[in-house]
Design a protein around this motif. Sequence first.
Motif, mmCIF file in Angstrom:
data_model
loop_
_atom_site.group_PDB
_atom_site.id
_atom_site.type_symbol
_atom_site.label_atom_id
_atom_site.label_comp_id
_atom_site.label_asym_id
_atom_site.label_seq_id
_atom_site.Cartn_x
_atom_site.Cartn_y
_atom_site.Cartn_z
ATOM 1 N N LEU A 402 0.835 -1.202 0.000
ATOM 2 C CA LEU A 402 0.000 0.000 0.000
ATOM 3 C C LEU A 402 0.872 1.253 0.000
ATOM 4 N N GLN A 403 1.895 1.250 0.821
ATOM 5 C CA GLN A 403 2.809 2.390 0.893
ATOM 6 C C GLN A 403 3.492 2.629 -0.447
ATOM 7 N N GLN A 404 3.969 1.561 -1.041
ATOM 8 C CA GLN A 404 4.661 1.675 -2.330
ATOM 9 C C GLN A 404 3.708 2.157 -3.418
ATOM 10 N N ASN A 405 2.514 1.599 -3.459
ATOM 11 C CA ASN A 405 1.552 1.963 -4.499
ATOM 12 C C ASN A 405 1.116 3.421 -4.389
ATOM 13 N N LEU A 406 0.867 3.881 -3.169
ATOM 14 C CA LEU A 406 0.412 5.260 -2.975
ATOM 15 C C LEU A 406 1.501 6.263 -3.352
ATOM 16 N N PHE A 407 2.755 5.902 -3.093
ATOM 17 C CA PHE A 407 3.830 6.807 -3.491
ATOM 18 C C PHE A 407 4.016 6.798 -5.006
ATOM 19 N N GLU A 408 4.057 5.613 -5.588
ATOM 20 C CA GLU A 408 4.310 5.527 -7.024
ATOM 21 C C GLU A 408 3.201 6.187 -7.837
ATOM 22 N N GLU A 409 1.947 6.026 -7.405
ATOM 23 C CA GLU A 409 0.829 6.531 -8.189
ATOM 24 C C GLU A 409 0.505 7.988 -7.884
ATOM 25 N N PHE A 410 0.623 8.378 -6.598
ATOM 26 C CA PHE A 410 0.154 9.708 -6.208
ATOM 27 C C PHE A 410 1.220 10.582 -5.542
ATOM 28 N N GLY A 411 2.399 10.027 -5.297
ATOM 29 C CA GLY A 411 3.437 10.818 -4.624
ATOM 30 C C GLY A 411 3.130 11.083 -3.175
ATOM 31 N N MET A 412 2.247 10.284 -2.575
ATOM 32 C CA MET A 412 1.859 10.449 -1.171
ATOM 33 C C MET A 412 2.644 9.476 -0.296
ATOM 34 N N PHE A 413 2.857 9.869 0.955
ATOM 35 C CA PHE A 413 3.669 9.086 1.876
ATOM 36 C C PHE A 413 2.774 8.473 2.958
ATOM 37 N N TYR A 414 2.412 7.220 2.757
ATOM 38 C CA TYR A 414 1.588 6.484 3.716
ATOM 39 C C TYR A 414 2.458 6.078 4.901
ATOM 40 N N GLU A 415 2.070 6.490 6.098
ATOM 41 C CA GLU A 415 2.890 6.268 7.293
ATOM 42 C C GLU A 415 2.473 4.960 7.964
#
Length: 612
Positions: A402-415
């Motif tokens: 989930l962390q990787q996908n959110l960063f790759e797709e949206f540039g967001m940092f899931y903590e």
Amino acid sequence: MTKYQTLINVLDQLRKEAPKEYKRYYPLDNNVEGLNQARARAYIHLFLKVKFGLLEFKSREEFITDEVNDGGIDGYFIDEENKKIFFIQSKFRINQKNFEKKNIELDELICMDLDRITKGEKSGVTGVDYNSKIQKLIKKIQGIDDYPKYKETVILLANLKDKYLPKLKPLTIFPTEVYAYDRCYNELVFPVVSGTYYNPKELKITINVSNYGGSNRIDYYVDTSIGECNISILFVPTAEIGRILYKFKNSILKFNPRSYLELASGSVNAKIKDSIVNIETNEFALFNNGITMLSDNTYYSDRVGKRNEAAIIISNPQIINGGQTAYTMSRIFEEYKEIDPELNIFKNKEVLLKVITFNDEFNNLSQDEKLTLIEDVSKATNNQTAVNEADRRSNEKVQVDLQQNLFEEFGMFYERKKGEYGDGLRNKYIDRSIIIDREVFLRVSLSINGNPAQSRRGSAKQIFKKEIFAQILNDSQLFKKYYFGYSILQSLNKEQKKFDKDQNNKFGVVQYGNGLRYGKMAVINIASEIYDSKYSNTEEFYAQASKAALETIQQWFDFEKYVKNLPTNRSYFREMFDPETGERTLEINFDNYYKGRTLSTDLINYFSKNRR
């Protein structure tokens, strides 16, 4: 904020690490070209910092050769330990479109004079001498007695068309690694923000053995379900632990359920710091529970050629308990390394270290099996700070994905780990607006999955329980839909802020009823139904989320009017009669209604007929 904007933030902060005499990193405000050149140079700094652990600005600047007459080499690094030398060619692009789309041309690689430079030629084919940085590189190569053992690699920080890959070696002479834009984001930007760069293969800790009366360590062998493991227990200098964590940060905490936490006033970390900084004697060794570290192989010797010293070498180290202690040591190390180069603040202060060395069978386990075993060890080990359910879920595969996908797709940092972006925040690489709170995200996901009441009612401890957590995040591929719901929440929060200063209409009750006060998860449940997987990471995605949020909340006043009259909701909306005045009033409890058992049914019944 896009990943490219985050990259620019990182580069600008790296520029600011330069001493003021390095004027090229501080161009005037109206010098756009100077700013672009400074960022291009900082891009090489980023690579050197992340890949080779060069934390200090001057240590990186030494390896940057990007000047006139540089022989086509923008930077280099000589890895003496692994006998490798890296030559860097970088093409930084000044806007997102070019950075992600524009390719380097092969003609631009022809200018790399690697053959001449590695053979000791001090000038190019035109007879013009290479610049002083290249001359220094040539001298360093000449000074390596066993240079034939070294492997040369070209690092290309640029996009390159796939069809050109086979043609690289004839041009660059040596094997080439290409860091295109996506690799830059994933392997340079994300690691530097999360503090997970530069993984140590081996860790050497120097030990003071002058205080030991007899043996200076306990060595114990244990039979386990996966075979024999070794446990070594010894006291090590707190300065050594500070040095290690300062360099390796979260890279050495990958199996820890938490990343390091900041030194908040009154926190355990603040108390740890106080026992080092404000107490001259070694009560720290008495009070602190110590650090537990995993190792693939462990080597110890008290024959290091120095009196009262020994050394322990740990392969692929990972701290699984005592991470907060170790991180606090690193913060003290960072704070005092300039003003107290001898690190007297740590003098005669030691911490208990337990090193667990598993046999080869451990490496044959699956990732889930490793995590289960590590979690069992972690639970059984004393800890300064209790590990809650959310922390225990932090390393599960679905969260990592989930962390990787959110960063790759949206540039967001899931903590997924509490505190894992502390380094990025402290260095101003990012701000909190692009960090996704794991609990909030989980509640949104729970609502989207059809449980809006539970998403508001359940405590963090409940929703992170293994069985419930597994139901909520049972498919990491749904991350776009979950993030769509999270974006709806952000729009609702933005709408709510408009009413913050209106004392007579807090939460926009006049317009939206209690939708913004108690009903956000219910609104998300309905608004997210318009999600379309075709929405991409463009303005369309965010525009649709905002539109869904506003269109849905505008129907909320009528929805609440409807539910107040339902017989099934009498426990939340009861008519009261005052015999003295003869007045009838309606007792309203929307707080509990939005946590209650009738909410889901009411949402389905109302919006199946009244959706606009």
